[in-house]
Design a protein around this motif. Structure first.
Motif, PDB file in Angstrom:
ATOM      1  N   LEU A  12      37.117  37.374  31.204  1.00 48.47           N
ATOM      2  CA  LEU A  12      38.131  37.348  32.254  1.00 48.47           C
ATOM      3  C   LEU A  12      37.726  36.386  33.377  1.00 48.47           C
ATOM      4  O   LEU A  12      38.566  35.644  33.903  1.00 48.47           O
ATOM      5  N   GLU A  13      36.457  36.391  33.741  1.00 45.58           N
ATOM      6  CA  GLU A  13      35.967  35.452  34.761  1.00 45.58           C
ATOM      7  C   GLU A  13      36.146  34.008  34.278  1.00 45.58           C
ATOM      8  O   GLU A  13      36.576  33.135  35.030  1.00 45.58           O
ATOM      9  N   ARG A  14      35.814  33.778  33.030  1.00 50.63           N
ATOM     10  CA  ARG A  14      35.931  32.439  32.441  1.00 50.63           C
ATOM     11  C   ARG A  14      37.397  31.985  32.415  1.00 50.63           C
ATOM     12  O   ARG A  14      37.710  30.852  32.786  1.00 50.63           O
ATOM     13  N   PHE A  15      38.290  32.876  31.966  1.00 46.97           N
ATOM     14  CA  PHE A  15      39.715  32.530  31.923  1.00 46.97           C
ATOM     15  C   PHE A  15      40.246  32.219  33.327  1.00 46.97           C
ATOM     16  O   PHE A  15      41.029  31.291  33.512  1.00 46.97           O
ATOM     17  N   ALA A  16      39.839  33.005  34.321  1.00 50.62           N
ATOM     18  CA  ALA A  16      40.295  32.781  35.692  1.00 50.62           C
ATOM     19  C   ALA A  16      39.828  31.408  36.191  1.00 50.62           C
ATOM     20  O   ALA A  16      40.606  30.668  36.809  1.00 50.62           O
ATOM     21  N   LYS A  17      38.583  31.060  35.920  1.00 54.05           N
ATOM     22  CA  LYS A  17      38.063  29.744  36.336  1.00 54.05           C
ATOM     23  C   LYS A  17      38.812  28.608  35.656  1.00 54.05           C
ATOM     24  O   LYS A  17      39.006  27.546  36.239  1.00 54.05           O
ATOM     25  N   GLN A  18      39.233  28.827  34.416  1.00 57.22           N
ATOM     26  CA  GLN A  18      39.967  27.811  33.663  1.00 57.22           C
ATOM     27  C   GLN A  18      41.448  27.767  34.048  1.00 57.22           C
ATOM     28  O   GLN A  18      42.180  26.885  33.606  1.00 57.22           O
ATOM     29  N   LYS A  53      39.858  41.607  37.914  1.00 57.33           N
ATOM     30  CA  LYS A  53      39.550  40.421  37.111  1.00 57.33           C
ATOM     31  C   LYS A  53      40.711  40.095  36.165  1.00 57.33           C
ATOM     32  O   LYS A  53      41.049  38.929  35.974  1.00 57.33           O
ATOM     33  N   ALA A  54      41.309  41.118  35.583  1.00 54.23           N
ATOM     34  CA  ALA A  54      42.450  40.896  34.696  1.00 54.23           C
ATOM     35  C   ALA A  54      43.664  40.413  35.484  1.00 54.23           C
ATOM     36  O   ALA A  54      44.395  39.524  35.032  1.00 54.23           O
ATOM     37  N   LYS A  55      43.886  40.971  36.660  1.00 52.78           N
ATOM     38  CA  LYS A  55      45.034  40.578  37.494  1.00 52.78           C
ATOM     39  C   LYS A  55      44.965  39.094  37.832  1.00 52.78           C
ATOM     40  O   LYS A  55      45.993  38.420  37.915  1.00 52.78           O
ATOM     41  N   ALA A  56      43.748  38.558  38.002  1.00 53.10           N
ATOM     42  CA  ALA A  56      43.580  37.134  38.298  1.00 53.10           C
ATOM     43  C   ALA A  56      44.035  36.257  37.137  1.00 53.10           C
ATOM     44  O   ALA A  56      44.272  35.061  37.325  1.00 53.10           O
ATOM     45  N   CYS A  57      44.181  36.841  35.961  1.00 53.31           N
ATOM     46  CA  CYS A  57      44.612  36.096  34.764  1.00 53.31           C
ATOM     47  C   CYS A  57      46.043  36.429  34.356  1.00 53.31           C
ATOM     48  O   CYS A  57      46.502  36.003  33.304  1.00 53.31           O
ATOM     49  N   LEU A  58      46.748  37.186  35.173  1.00 59.02           N
ATOM     50  CA  LEU A  58      48.106  37.613  34.844  1.00 59.02           C
ATOM     51  C   LEU A  58      49.121  36.609  35.393  1.00 59.02           C
ATOM     52  O   LEU A  58      49.119  36.297  36.581  1.00 59.02           O
ATOM     53  N   ALA A  59      49.953  36.113  34.513  1.00 60.68           N
ATOM     54  CA  ALA A  59      50.976  35.134  34.901  1.00 60.68           C
ATOM     55  C   ALA A  59      52.033  35.786  35.787  1.00 60.68           C
ATOM     56  O   ALA A  59      52.304  36.987  35.655  1.00 60.68           O
ATOM     57  N   PRO A  60      52.647  35.012  36.669  1.00 64.19           N
ATOM     58  CA  PRO A  60      53.758  35.548  37.461  1.00 64.19           C
ATOM     59  C   PRO A  60      54.835  36.117  36.522  1.00 64.19           C
ATOM     60  O   PRO A  60      55.188  35.494  35.524  1.00 64.19           O
ATOM     61  N   LYS A 107      45.686  58.695  30.421  1.00 60.66           N
ATOM     62  CA  LYS A 107      46.345  58.191  31.619  1.00 60.66           C
ATOM     63  C   LYS A 107      46.800  56.765  31.380  1.00 60.66           C
ATOM     64  O   LYS A 107      46.067  55.965  30.802  1.00 60.66           O
ATOM     65  N   THR A 108      48.005  56.445  31.855  1.00 56.57           N
ATOM     66  CA  THR A 108      48.586  55.120  31.660  1.00 56.57           C
ATOM     67  C   THR A 108      49.280  54.673  32.936  1.00 56.57           C
ATOM     68  O   THR A 108      50.075  55.415  33.505  1.00 56.57           O
ATOM     69  N   VAL A 109      48.959  53.458  33.356  1.00 59.77           N
ATOM     70  CA  VAL A 109      49.628  52.844  34.501  1.00 59.77           C
ATOM     71  C   VAL A 109      50.029  51.422  34.091  1.00 59.77           C
ATOM     72  O   VAL A 109      49.211  50.648  33.605  1.00 59.77           O
ATOM     73  N   TRP A 110      51.308  51.098  34.289  1.00 60.38           N
ATOM     74  CA  TRP A 110      51.823  49.754  34.050  1.00 60.38           C
ATOM     75  C   TRP A 110      51.761  48.981  35.363  1.00 60.38           C
ATOM     76  O   TRP A 110      52.123  49.498  36.409  1.00 60.38           O
ATOM     77  N   VAL A 111      51.329  47.732  35.289  1.00 59.06           N
ATOM     78  CA  VAL A 111      51.253  46.859  36.462  1.00 59.06           C
ATOM     79  C   VAL A 111      52.196  45.681  36.211  1.00 59.06           C
ATOM     80  O   VAL A 111      52.098  45.012  35.192  1.00 59.06           O
ATOM     81  N   ASP A 112      53.119  45.472  37.141  1.00 57.07           N
ATOM     82  CA  ASP A 112      54.019  44.329  37.068  1.00 57.07           C
ATOM     83  C   ASP A 112      53.599  43.313  38.118  1.00 57.07           C
ATOM     84  O   ASP A 112      53.446  43.659  39.295  1.00 57.07           O
ATOM     85  N   ALA A 113      53.414  42.061  37.690  1.00 59.86           N
ATOM     86  CA  ALA A 113      52.975  41.004  38.605  1.00 59.86           C
ATOM     87  C   ALA A 113      54.074  40.653  39.584  1.00 59.86           C
ATOM     88  O   ALA A 113      55.216  40.875  39.391  1.00 59.86           O
TER      89      ALA A 113
END
Length: 113
Positions: A12-18, A53-60, A107-113
């Motif tokens: 995730l860190e690598r993807f965010a940097k890229q 870290k995942a949120k940093a890789c989530l597209a709008p 437990k489940t939580v959905w996150v919308d960007a």
């Protein structure tokens, strides 16, 4: 599709940097794990960092599914951890499905960007 093997936090860190962004991300880590260097990861302590870290890789306009079966966390505590990792995001909590009986451990939580 892109398949990779290794530590999720590292990737995730690598993807965010890229600058790589994903339309959908599913987070379903084990409750406990140890990496190659012996460092311990626990849902109840580290999930918010994983979400961030995942949120940093989530597209709008993308979405993220955050799940855990950690019995030590209440649904409210889990939602708070997800909210901490994705401040300002729209969160939707899903109840455990009817085909699972007993204690509400899934437990489940959905996150919308």
């Amino acid at each position: 599709h892109y398949f990779c093997k290794g530590d999720t936090l590292h990737w995730l860190e690598r993807f965010a940097k890229q600058g790589r962004l994903f339309d959908a991300i599913v987070l379903d880590p084990p409750t406990f794990s140890r990496d190659a260097k012996g460092r311990i990861w626990r849902v109840e302590k580290d999930y918010a960092k994983l979400v961030a870290k995942a949120k940093a890789c989530l597209a709008p306009g993308g979405w993220m599914l955050c799940t855990t079966n950690c019995r030590k966390l209440s649904p409210a505590d889990f939602r708070n951890m997800v909210a901490q990792g994705a401040p300002g995001a729209k969160l939707t909590t899903s109840a455990m499905t009817f085909d699972f009986d007993g204690e509400q451990y899934l437990k489940t939580v959905w996150v919308d960007a």
